[in-house]
Design a protein around this motif. Structure first.
Motif, mmCIF file in Angstrom:
data_model
loop_
_atom_site.group_PDB
_atom_site.id
_atom_site.type_symbol
_atom_site.label_atom_id
_atom_site.label_comp_id
_atom_site.label_asym_id
_atom_site.label_seq_id
_atom_site.Cartn_x
_atom_site.Cartn_y
_atom_site.Cartn_z
ATOM 1 N N UNK A 282 63.665 25.495 11.539
ATOM 2 C CA UNK A 282 62.546 25.498 10.616
ATOM 3 C C UNK A 282 62.680 24.430 9.548
ATOM 4 N N UNK A 283 61.644 24.326 8.722
ATOM 5 C CA UNK A 283 61.623 23.393 7.594
ATOM 6 C C UNK A 283 61.417 24.212 6.325
ATOM 7 N N UNK A 284 62.305 24.052 5.375
ATOM 8 C CA UNK A 284 62.242 24.802 4.119
ATOM 9 C C UNK A 284 61.749 23.882 3.013
ATOM 10 N N UNK A 285 60.751 24.312 2.287
ATOM 11 C CA UNK A 285 60.213 23.527 1.171
ATOM 12 C C UNK A 285 60.049 24.428 -0.048
ATOM 13 N N UNK A 286 60.280 23.855 -1.212
ATOM 14 C CA UNK A 286 60.077 24.594 -2.460
ATOM 15 C C UNK A 286 60.188 23.625 -3.625
ATOM 16 N N UNK B 161 64.289 20.778 3.304
ATOM 17 C CA UNK B 161 65.477 20.898 4.145
ATOM 18 C C UNK B 161 65.059 21.278 5.556
ATOM 19 N N UNK B 162 65.605 20.581 6.540
ATOM 20 C CA UNK B 162 65.407 20.939 7.948
ATOM 21 C C UNK B 162 66.650 21.683 8.423
ATOM 22 N N UNK B 163 66.455 22.813 9.110
ATOM 23 C CA UNK B 163 67.621 23.552 9.578
ATOM 24 C C UNK B 163 67.489 23.906 11.054
#
Length: 278
Positions: A164-168, A177-179
């Motif tokens: 997934x891709x985390x954004x904030x 962040x890509x995980x």
């Protein structure tokens, strides 16, 4: 005329009045081979010399051997161990240990080696160091333009999506962040542990730790963002800065460096990590 007035601007290494006062106080200036002071008078015809030692030993030296993975006259990449600050007001920091572990640059703008990014106190892995003024500026520019690729690995707690891709927003700035989950194992205490590859596209403070905690999958050993009854004490934070990739700003060579996994990662995911580094 007093030397402290006459000498302003005659040395490139001490162009200002305050800089001249400093070198006079340190006894780096001589007039006709006699150490000068701010009270020394100049009448005309004297030989004024400025001699700055290549290395001035501090009154207290930090003895902290560091593993150096790459070094040239411009920059260095070292392994940062867990449990030590990169920089700050404490005596025991990576920054204070660098002069004893790195070769002094032979370039004209040599300066005290300086980390150009940060890793948290408990995080292990690759740390990039600048050794000259121009190199520090150039490396900072690479980070600002996001042309340095960083790869981390973490062990997280709980069931999570495969990728997934985390954004904030962190401290008022966007973060990404890509995980990707590489392998998961069952755990009596934690339910599930995951080996996760992380590629931060921004560099905010505690970004990876905050992003994973926001998923409900904090990093194992994270005392700040972890789940209270699942805090792992005494084993450290399972977050490792594994790889750095960038174009050397002065030689234009492609730099691709990796740091070996900590033993605690290998104990949990031996086969997956062996396949990664094969």
């Amino acid at each position: 005329m007093r030397l402290q007035e006459y000498g302003v601007g005659i040395f490139k290494a001490a162009l200002t009045k305050s800089a001249l006062k400093k070198v006079l106080k340190k006894k780096y200036v001589t007039v006709n081979d006699v150490v000068a002071t701010s009270a020394t008078f100049i009448h005309g015809g004297e030989l004024i010399s400025l001699s700055i030692p290549k290395h001035v030993s501090p009154s207290k030296t930090l003895i902290l051997p560091l593993k150096v993975l790459f070094e040239d006259d411009y920059l260095s990449v070292i392994h940062k161990p867990a449990g030590i600050l990169v920089s700050g007001n404490r005596f025991k920091t990576i920054a204070n240990a660098l002069p004893q572990n790195l070769n002094r640059s032979t370039l004209p703008d040599v300066t005290k080696p300086q980390p150009v990014h940060r890793l948290d106190y408990a995080t292990t892995g690759l740390l990039l160091i600048g050794k000259t003024s121009s190199s520090i500026r150039a490396l900072n520019q690479l980070f600002e333009t996001k042309t340095i690729t960083k790869t981390y690995y973490a062990v997280t707690i709980g069931d999570m999506d495969n990728e997934g891709i985390l954004t904030s927003d962190i401290d008022g700035k966007s973060s990404v962040t890509i995980y990707k989950v590489l392998h998961s194992i069952a755990s009596d205490r934690f339910g599930q542990l995951n080996l996760v590859k992380l590629e931060p596209k921004t560099g905010r403070r505690h970004q990876l730790r905050k992003h994973l905690a926001s998923l409900g999958n904090p990093i194992l050993g994270d005392k700040d963002y972890g789940i209270p009854h699942l805090i792992l004490n005494g084993k450290g934070l399972y977050l490792h800065a594994y790889a750095l990739s960038f174009e050397h700003p002065f030689t234009n060579k492609t730099m691709a460096l990796k740091d070996e996994f900590p033993k605690r990662f290998l104990k949990l995911f031996p086969e997956t990590i062996k396949a990664l580094i094969a």
